[in-house]
Structure formats: structure tokens, C-alpha cells
Design a protein around this motif. Sequence first.
Motif, PDB file in Angstrom:
ATOM      1  N   ARG A   1       6.033  -9.356 -25.994  1.00 47.40           N
ATOM      2  CA  ARG A   1       5.215  -8.238 -25.459  1.00 47.40           C
ATOM      3  C   ARG A   1       6.060  -6.860 -26.358  1.00 47.40           C
ATOM      4  O   ARG A   1       5.499  -6.234 -26.928  1.00 47.40           O
TER       5      ARG A   1
ATOM      6  N   LEU B   1       3.168 -20.402 -23.960  1.00 52.96           N
ATOM      7  CA  LEU B   1       2.916 -19.367 -22.872  1.00 52.96           C
ATOM      8  C   LEU B   1       4.046 -18.505 -22.425  1.00 52.96           C
ATOM      9  O   LEU B   1       3.874 -17.379 -22.305  1.00 52.96           O
ATOM     10  N   ALA B   2       5.006 -19.112 -22.471  1.00 52.59           N
ATOM     11  CA  ALA B   2       6.419 -18.261 -22.217  1.00 52.59           C
ATOM     12  C   ALA B   2       6.536 -17.201 -23.540  1.00 52.59           C
ATOM     13  O   ALA B   2       6.877 -16.107 -23.256  1.00 52.59           O
TER      14      ALA B   2
ATOM     15  N   GLU C   1       9.762  -9.960 -16.697  1.00 54.98           N
ATOM     16  CA  GLU C   1       9.584 -11.156 -17.133  1.00 54.98           C
ATOM     17  C   GLU C   1       9.822 -12.274 -16.243  1.00 54.98           C
ATOM     18  O   GLU C   1       8.783 -13.378 -16.384  1.00 54.98           O
TER      19      GLU C   1
ATOM     20  N   LEU D   1      16.504 -12.653 -18.234  1.00 54.99           N
ATOM     21  CA  LEU D   1      15.242 -12.354 -18.108  1.00 54.99           C
ATOM     22  C   LEU D   1      15.412 -10.970 -17.406  1.00 54.99           C
ATOM     23  O   LEU D   1      15.919 -10.857 -16.282  1.00 54.99           O
TER      24      LEU D   1
ATOM     25  N   ARG E   1       1.309  -6.701 -16.515  1.00 53.99           N
ATOM     26  CA  ARG E   1       2.490  -6.430 -16.959  1.00 53.99           C
ATOM     27  C   ARG E   1       2.657  -4.876 -16.703  1.00 53.99           C
ATOM     28  O   ARG E   1       4.097  -4.519 -16.182  1.00 53.99           O
TER      29      ARG E   1
ATOM     30  N   GLN F   1       6.217 -12.700 -14.520  1.00 57.69           N
ATOM     31  CA  GLN F   1       5.274 -13.173 -15.351  1.00 57.69           C
ATOM     32  C   GLN F   1       5.265 -14.458 -15.450  1.00 57.69           C
ATOM     33  O   GLN F   1       4.351 -15.387 -15.641  1.00 57.69           O
ATOM     34  N   LEU F   2       6.638 -15.045 -15.667  1.00 53.83           N
ATOM     35  CA  LEU F   2       6.882 -16.429 -15.695  1.00 53.83           C
ATOM     36  C   LEU F   2       6.621 -17.161 -14.462  1.00 53.83           C
ATOM     37  O   LEU F   2       5.938 -18.461 -14.763  1.00 53.83           O
TER      38      LEU F   2
ATOM     39  N   MET G   1       2.832 -17.741 -14.491  1.00 53.34           N
ATOM     40  CA  MET G   1       2.314 -18.854 -15.438  1.00 53.34           C
ATOM     41  C   MET G   1       2.892 -20.134 -15.227  1.00 53.34           C
ATOM     42  O   MET G   1       2.022 -20.987 -15.180  1.00 53.34           O
TER      43      MET G   1
ATOM     44  N   THR H   1      -1.951 -12.746 -15.839  1.00 55.84           N
ATOM     45  CA  THR H   1      -0.369 -12.698 -16.037  1.00 55.84           C
ATOM     46  C   THR H   1      -0.259 -11.674 -17.015  1.00 55.84           C
ATOM     47  O   THR H   1       0.656 -10.868 -16.734  1.00 55.84           O
ATOM     48  N   ILE H   2      -0.814 -11.712 -18.054  1.00 52.47           N
ATOM     49  CA  ILE H   2      -0.867 -10.742 -19.135  1.00 52.47           C
ATOM     50  C   ILE H   2      -1.039  -9.330 -18.662  1.00 52.47           C
ATOM     51  O   ILE H   2      -0.280  -8.589 -18.723  1.00 52.47           O
ATOM     52  N   PHE H   3      -2.181  -9.098 -18.089  1.00 55.02           N
ATOM     53  CA  PHE H   3      -2.565  -7.834 -17.756  1.00 55.02           C
ATOM     54  C   PHE H   3      -1.599  -7.176 -16.498  1.00 55.02           C
ATOM     55  O   PHE H   3      -1.694  -5.895 -16.518  1.00 55.02           O
TER      56      PHE H   3
ATOM     57  N   MET I   1      -2.543 -16.897 -26.189  1.00 52.32           N
ATOM     58  CA  MET I   1      -2.774 -17.686 -25.018  1.00 52.32           C
ATOM     59  C   MET I   1      -4.164 -18.520 -25.010  1.00 52.32           C
ATOM     60  O   MET I   1      -4.097 -19.671 -24.762  1.00 52.32           O
TER      61      MET I   1
ATOM     62  N   THR J   1       4.189 -16.194 -25.449  1.00 54.69           N
ATOM     63  CA  THR J   1       3.319 -15.132 -25.455  1.00 54.69           C
ATOM     64  C   THR J   1       3.720 -14.107 -24.427  1.00 54.69           C
ATOM     65  O   THR J   1       3.443 -12.747 -24.800  1.00 54.69           O
ATOM     66  N   ILE J   2       4.532 -14.154 -23.310  1.00 51.11           N
ATOM     67  CA  ILE J   2       5.168 -13.308 -22.546  1.00 51.11           C
ATOM     68  C   ILE J   2       6.193 -12.543 -23.148  1.00 51.11           C
ATOM     69  O   ILE J   2       6.290 -11.241 -23.110  1.00 51.11           O
ATOM     70  N   PHE J   3       7.033 -13.507 -23.736  1.00 58.37           N
ATOM     71  CA  PHE J   3       8.220 -12.762 -24.526  1.00 58.37           C
ATOM     72  C   PHE J   3       8.144 -11.696 -25.743  1.00 58.37           C
ATOM     73  O   PHE J   3       8.725 -11.070 -26.050  1.00 58.37           O
TER      74      PHE J   3
ATOM     75  N   GLU K   1      -2.609  -6.352 -25.770  1.00 59.01           N
ATOM     76  CA  GLU K   1      -3.437  -7.267 -24.927  1.00 59.01           C
ATOM     77  C   GLU K   1      -3.982  -8.256 -25.606  1.00 59.01           C
ATOM     78  O   GLU K   1      -3.988  -9.577 -25.301  1.00 59.01           O
TER      79      GLU K   1
ATOM     80  N   LEU L   1      -4.254 -16.871 -16.540  1.00 56.44           N
ATOM     81  CA  LEU L   1      -3.158 -16.616 -17.656  1.00 56.44           C
ATOM     82  C   LEU L   1      -3.562 -15.160 -17.987  1.00 56.44           C
ATOM     83  O   LEU L   1      -2.440 -14.378 -18.382  1.00 56.44           O
TER      84      LEU L   1
ATOM     85  N   GLN M   1      -1.852 -10.981 -27.223  1.00 60.27           N
ATOM     86  CA  GLN M   1      -1.390 -11.797 -26.115  1.00 60.27           C
ATOM     87  C   GLN M   1      -2.417 -12.767 -25.803  1.00 60.27           C
ATOM     88  O   GLN M   1      -2.295 -13.954 -25.534  1.00 60.27           O
ATOM     89  N   LEU M   2      -3.579 -12.117 -25.429  1.00 64.38           N
ATOM     90  CA  LEU M   2      -4.686 -13.021 -25.167  1.00 64.38           C
ATOM     91  C   LEU M   2      -5.154 -14.249 -26.343  1.00 64.38           C
ATOM     92  O   LEU M   2      -5.424 -15.149 -26.113  1.00 64.38           O
TER      93      LEU M   2
END
Lengths: 273, 273
Positions: B51, B44-45, A10, A6, A51, A13-14, A17, A47-49, B17, B47-49, B10, A44, B13-14
Motif C-alpha cells: 500500500r 495476499l500479505a 497492517e 508491523l 485501510r 488487515q493481516l 485476511m 480487507t483492502i477497503f 488480490m 497485497t496489503i504491504f 485500490e 478480501l 490492490q484489488l
Amino acid sequence: MTCLRLSAVERAQLAMMLEVTAFPKPGNVDRCHDYPETRLEHFLASTIFARPALEEAELGKGRLGEIIKHAVRDTNCHAGGNTHFGAFILLIPLVYGKTIEGAMAAIANTESSDAVAFYKAFAMTAVKMNATDDLDVNDPHTLTLIRERDMNLLDIMQHSAANDMVAREWVTGFPLSRRGADLLKENGPGRDSIVRTFLTLLAMEPDTFIAKKHGMEVARETMMAARDVLDGKRSIEDLDEECIRRNINPGSIADITIAAIFLALGEGWSWDS
Amino acid sequence: MTCLRLSAVERAQLAMMLEVTAFPKPGNVDRCHDYPETRLEHFLASTIFARPALEEAELGKGRLGEIIKHAVRDTNCHAGGNTHFGAFILLIPLVYGKTIEGAMAAIANTESSDAVAFYKAFAMTAVKMNATDDLDVNDPHTLTLIRERDMNLLDIMQHSAANDMVAREWVTGFPLSRRGADLLKENGPGRDSIVRTFLTLLAMEPDTFIAKKHGMEVARETMMAARDVLDGKRSIEDLDEECIRRNINPGSIADITIAAIFLALGEGWSWDS
């Protein structure tokens, strides 16, 4: 299943989350509980924004104060209010410096421009800091004071450290974040470990976010109630219910738990039990 | 609060989520319900991965098949199994092409190399496709057939379209995703709109993911039960409970809902009510 290690971004962000989804967490937003103004989805989305700002930090270039400001600006895009301001204060230097030692070096190297950027970030949120002192975020004179005294961002955190356990981490070398990471590794993998770690941290230190809203007495009372849960004298659900009813939010322990998860993920701790 | 327009990445990903956290969704993982092997945190993980692959798609360069393969590879880093394979089949071309029309153009331009990459992605997951036909993902002869017949990725989806409503979207021009986006905009902002849209889609089309696991009869039965909920003859909680008990998962309607949210977010629909 092939899995590359990771990245720091990541892991950050993890961590955000995993902390918000862990349940039950007395008094805080989690999978089973929203507040009217702030919901799980806001955390959540944040968490996305986050990045791009986290990626800036990972590059290890740029200025800490600016990067924190970017994180706050980019995650303000929802109606849920301040979700991760405290978490960013901890995560950004840790991602930037790669270790606690590296974070402390980056922190020592901040300048008054970082302090100014930080205050501008602060003004974007509705977070109250020390209302009674002379560094009032809403007072333009504050920025003049910062420049006149050539305060760097560490000086700013020092200023708040007595009443703010998140700011205190910058001054003392992230001992609570370190402790939380060690607790996670002792408590095993996964969600239950996060809950137990959160509760243990809450039982060890009065949460200064609670203290600011309700006074130090209530913060201590909550700390002792968390101890009762760990000692089996009370159920966690019962404490959660009381905290929700009384609007007691251990928000700073949550921020420290996020930093703890970030560190533990980089040291082999598994989130996926 | 200043808010720049959401990027396509975004929005994607949104969408992932918001769909997984919406509740109650009959039979699927949501905030209040996990399956033993696959939990909310896995989605949710993922969703992060996702990207980096989504960012590749947003650049509009590179090959669709490769990008889908990257998305699957990067999100396989957890024990929760296939979480978003179907969602990626819909999202990647939509992000790449910027609109449904653009997606269809990109799809038409795929080649046999995309089909080969897609099958390699497929082999990384535990998803069963048509077990009885001659394009068996575990049969190395399949890749030879693909090259010999010079099948592109659209041909592959055409091959599965009769039994797979997600593959069918590529062939028919994403009509269900389009319908879902229109429903979201009619149903208003926020989580309740997502739940109502999910239910409405489920009430209009038999979910082919259910059909593959339980047969078309059960898929139709679930469709009619969703109609009963919309008509007020049955509570959604009751349907959720039955679906969980019988392990009925409307997984393809979930994927289409993700695509619908992605489209609606780009057309002014608000997720934050």
C-alpha cells in the motif's frame, strides 16, 4: 530480508485476511468454500477497503463511532453484504487504544454522538440485531431515545450483550479475544494454529450469530460438535460439511478470531510458518 | 449501497488480490493450490504491504525506480519469496502515470538513479534475470556500468526485453496489458472472466518466466496446451495438474493479468459478478 515491525493497521488487515483464508473452518467462507452471495473475494476486498478507517483508528484521534461508521461505509462497496461489521466493532477500539486497556478507556469515553454514528453504520448493513427490543435500527425514534437517554456506545453494546458475544466483549473487557490470542500463541505459528484456535473457541462458547439465526439449541449443538472434533470423535471436514448443509455460520467466533489474531501478531506470534 | 469510485491504489490492490484468488490457473498459486514455499497468504500479505509504495506512485511524484524499490522492500516481509516483483514493474508506472500514455512518459523520464534503485530492489529478491550478460545484479561492477553509460530504467528494461515479456511491456507500450484489459471487458464480469483472460493470454504468447526456468520449447508447448483448453480439446484442470507436476509456472502471464485487471477496473469492468 529486512522487516520493520508491523503497524497496527497492517496487523488488523493481516488478521482479517488470515482468518478468512484459514481452512477448514466449519460453516464459514474460506479458501475452499464460498456462499452463493458472499465469496472469499468479498472478504478480501473488504480487507483492502478498510485501510483508511483503520488508519484513522491508529491515529487515536476522532470518535470511535464515526470511525466504525467509516469502516462500514468504505467496505460496503461490493455485493457480498456484511462481511466485517462484527470484526470492526472489535478491531477499531483495539487499534485506537493500542491495547485492551486502551480500548476499554476509549470505549468508556464514547458519547451519544458515537452511538448515533454507530446506528447509522448499522443501518447500512443487513445485520439483524435484537428485533424485539425498543432499539430498532430502522426506527427513527431510536435515535431520539439514544439522545434523550444520553446513551454512549458502551451503553448500546451493553444493551445487546446478553445475545451478542461481540458486543459483550466491549462490556467484559475482550476476554474471548484475549483467550484466542493466548490460544494462538500456544498452538504455534501459521494457518493450522488459526484453525485449531477457531475450533477451540467454538467448542467453549455458543456462537451468538448461530443463535440469532437458528436458536440457542443449535448454537450449543455446534459447540458440542466442535468439542467432538477436538476430541478426535469426528473429522473437521465432516462438521464443515454439516454446517454448510444446514447454513450454520459461526460468524461471531470468526470475528473474535480476527481480534485474537490482531492481538497475537502484536505479541510476537508468527503467521508465516 | 453508496460506492465512491475506486482509487488507483485500490484498483492495484484489488488487481493483485483478484488475480491470485482466481482459479483454476494452470500451474500457479490460487485458492485451491499452494506451492510448498509460497502460499496464497504470502501473495495476499504482499497485497496489503504494497500500500505505501502504491500511494507514493499515486501521488505522481518521486522517482519510479525508488518507488519500485520501496514496493519490493515492503513486501519482502514474509518467507514466501518473490511474489509481485513483475507485477510492480507493471503497476507502479501505470498508477504513477494514470494511463498507459502517462506511464510511458514517466518511463522516458527515468534516469540512471532509477536504474540503480531498481537493481538494488532486484538484489533483494531471488529473481534470476539474464545470467549470461554483463548486467549481473550480484556484480557491483554493474552499478558502475549503469552510471558510466548513463542508462535509465527504460534502457535497463530494453536490455532484458528480448527474454522478459514484463520488461518488454515498458519498451513496447504495454500492449499485452492493454490486450488483457480488452479481453476482460469482452469476457464479462468476475472471476470466470479473469480465468478465461489468463488462459487466452497464455495461449497467445510464450510465457518468458517458463522459458527462463524450462526453456522456450516448454514455454511454447504450454502456450499450445492453453490453446487446446480454449478449443475444448482438454480440460483446464488437466492442464493445471500437468503444470503443477512439472513445476511450470506462467508467472509473467500472471503479472500481465494483474496489469490488465488494473486497467479494466478503471474502465468500468466489474470484478463482482
